[in-house]
Design a protein around this motif. Structure first.
Motif, PDB file in Angstrom:
ATOM      1  N   PHE A   1       8.996  41.072  54.110  1.00 39.37           N
ATOM      2  CA  PHE A   1       8.253  39.816  54.166  1.00 39.37           C
ATOM      3  C   PHE A   1       7.266  39.759  53.006  1.00 39.37           C
ATOM      4  O   PHE A   1       6.356  40.582  52.898  1.00 39.37           O
ATOM      5  N   LEU A   2       7.493  38.773  52.130  1.00 40.75           N
ATOM      6  CA  LEU A   2       6.674  38.603  50.929  1.00 40.75           C
ATOM      7  C   LEU A   2       6.065  37.201  50.936  1.00 40.75           C
ATOM      8  O   LEU A   2       6.447  36.333  50.146  1.00 40.75           O
ATOM      9  N   PRO A   3       5.105  36.947  51.823  1.00 33.48           N
ATOM     10  CA  PRO A   3       4.526  35.605  51.936  1.00 33.48           C
ATOM     11  C   PRO A   3       3.738  35.223  50.695  1.00 33.48           C
ATOM     12  O   PRO A   3       3.299  36.083  49.926  1.00 33.48           O
ATOM     13  N   ILE A   4       3.572  33.924  50.518  1.00 32.77           N
ATOM     14  CA  ILE A   4       2.783  33.425  49.399  1.00 32.77           C
ATOM     15  C   ILE A   4       1.347  33.925  49.523  1.00 32.77           C
ATOM     16  O   ILE A   4       0.711  33.792  50.572  1.00 32.77           O
ATOM     17  N   VAL A   5       0.857  34.535  48.465  1.00 38.99           N
ATOM     18  CA  VAL A   5      -0.539  34.953  48.391  1.00 38.99           C
ATOM     19  C   VAL A   5      -1.253  33.886  47.569  1.00 38.99           C
ATOM     20  O   VAL A   5      -1.033  33.767  46.363  1.00 38.99           O
ATOM     21  N   PHE A   6      -2.097  33.101  48.214  1.00 38.91           N
ATOM     22  CA  PHE A   6      -2.647  31.921  47.562  1.00 38.91           C
ATOM     23  C   PHE A   6      -3.555  32.256  46.383  1.00 38.91           C
ATOM     24  O   PHE A   6      -3.636  31.488  45.422  1.00 38.91           O
ATOM     25  N   ASP A   7      -4.231  33.394  46.445  1.00 39.62           N
ATOM     26  CA  ASP A   7      -5.052  33.799  45.295  1.00 39.62           C
ATOM     27  C   ASP A   7      -4.187  34.001  44.057  1.00 39.62           C
ATOM     28  O   ASP A   7      -4.583  33.657  42.944  1.00 39.62           O
ATOM     29  N   THR A   8      -3.004  34.569  44.270  1.00 40.16           N
ATOM     30  CA  THR A   8      -2.074  34.780  43.156  1.00 40.16           C
ATOM     31  C   THR A   8      -1.450  33.461  42.722  1.00 40.16           C
ATOM     32  O   THR A   8      -1.339  33.175  41.519  1.00 40.16           O
ATOM     33  N   LEU A   9      -1.068  32.658  43.696  1.00 40.99           N
ATOM     34  CA  LEU A   9      -0.446  31.366  43.390  1.00 40.99           C
ATOM     35  C   LEU A   9      -1.387  30.477  42.577  1.00 40.99           C
ATOM     36  O   LEU A   9      -0.936  29.719  41.706  1.00 40.99           O
ATOM     37  N   SER A  10      -2.679  30.579  42.836  1.00 41.51           N
ATOM     38  CA  SER A  10      -3.650  29.722  42.146  1.00 41.51           C
ATOM     39  C   SER A  10      -3.718  30.014  40.645  1.00 41.51           C
ATOM     40  O   SER A  10      -4.225  29.194  39.873  1.00 41.51           O
ATOM     41  N   LYS A  11      -3.191  31.173  40.243  1.00 41.71           N
ATOM     42  CA  LYS A  11      -3.213  31.549  38.823  1.00 41.71           C
ATOM     43  C   LYS A  11      -1.932  31.134  38.100  1.00 41.71           C
ATOM     44  O   LYS A  11      -1.788  31.350  36.898  1.00 41.71           O
TER      45      LYS A  11
END
Length: 228
Positions: free
Chosen positions: A165-175
Motif C-alpha cells: 500500500f503506497l497511498p498518496i503522501v500529500f506533503d510529497t504531492l505538494s512538491k
C-alpha cells in the motif's frame, strides 16, 4: 453579535479539526508508504479510476495519476495498472488515466488498463488478476489515503495478503508540478452508454462497493479460503 460570535467560533473549531484530521491522515499515509516502500521496486501499482466528466479530469484523478507517474519516475514501480470502466460518464476511466500518464512521460509499454471494474473493490481485485496474469508478482495499491484505507481492509477480507500500500503522501504531492497535459479523450468514449445510476440504485451500488458482485477466478473466492 453573540450569534455572530458563536458562528465564528464554530467555524474556527471546524477549521482546527480539519487541520488535525488532515495532519493525521498525512502522517498515516507516510507511515504506510515508508512501511511498504522499502519492498520496492514493485512490478506494478494499481490505480483506481475516477469519472471523467465535462471533458476534464477532476482534482482526484489528477492527484492519482500524478502520484502514479511520480512512483514510476522514482523507480518505485516498473508498471502502472489503471482501473475503471465507463461508470458515471461515457468514458472508460482506465483509458483516460492512461492517456494522461502517457502525456506525462510514462512509456506505453509499462501501462496496463483494467476496463471492467465499476466499484472500488472491483478495481482492486480485477487489477490484481491482470497483474498476476501478466506475471507481475509484486503489486501495490496507489491511491488517496481515504480510498486506500477502505481497500486495505477489503484486501485483508478477501485474503489478498501480498499487496503493498503506497497511498498518496500529500506533503510529497505538494512538491510536484500538477500540470494538465492535453489529451484526445475520444478514444476512451463508449457509444450507447448508460450511467450506473440508471442501472443500479444506491443500495446495489453500496453492495458493489463492498465486493458483492465480484466474479472471482478459481481459487480466489474468499469463501474457499476461509480455513486457510
Amino acid at each position: 453579535m453573540n450569534q455572530l460570535t458563536n458562528i465564528m467560533k464554530k467555524i474556527a473549531i471546524l477549521g482546527v479539526l480539519a487541520i488535525i484530521v488532515s495532519s493525521c491522515i498525512n502522517r498515516s499515509a507516510r507511515r504506510s508508504f515508508e512501511r511498504y516502500g522499502v519492498y520496492g521496486p514493485y512490478d506494478a501499482i494499481i490505480v483506481p479510476g475516477v469519472p471523467f466528466e465535462n471533458d476534464e479530469w477532476s482534482e482526484i484523478m489528477k492527484m492519482r495519476v500524478h502520484w502514479a507517474v511520480y512512483l514510476y519516475n522514482q523507480g518505485t514501480t516498473k508498471n502502472i495498472i489503471f482501473s475503471g470502466s465507463a461508470v458515471y460518464s461515457p468514458y472508460v476511466e482506465a483509458k483516460i488515466m492512461a492517456l494522461y500518464a502517457e502525456q506525462l512521460g510514462v512509456d506505453t509499454a509499462h501501462i496496463y488498463t483494467e476496463e471492467r471494474a465499476e466499484h472500488s473493490s472491483e478495481n482492486l481485485y480485477y487489477s490484481y488478476r491482470i497483474a498476476k496474469d501478466n506475471n507481475l508478482k509484486k503489486v501495490a495499491l496507489a491511491t488517496d489515503p481515504f480510498q486506500g484505507s477502505f481497500l486495505r481492509g477489503f484486501a485483508n477480507k478477501i485474503k489478498l495478503h501480498d499487496i503493498g500500500f503506497l497511498p498518496i503522501v500529500f506533503d510529497t504531492l505538494s512538491k510536484i508540478d500538477l500540470i494538465t497535459p492535453a489529451i484526445d479523450p475520444s478514444t476512451a468514449y463508449v457509444d450507447d452508454f448508460k450511467s450506473i445510476t440508471e442501472r443500479e440504485n444506491g443500495f446495489i451500488r453500496f453492495q458493489g462497493t463492498m465486493g458483492k458482485f465480484i466474479e472471482y477466478e478459481e481459487g480466489d473466492d474468499p469463501k474457499s479460503k476461509k480455513n486457510k
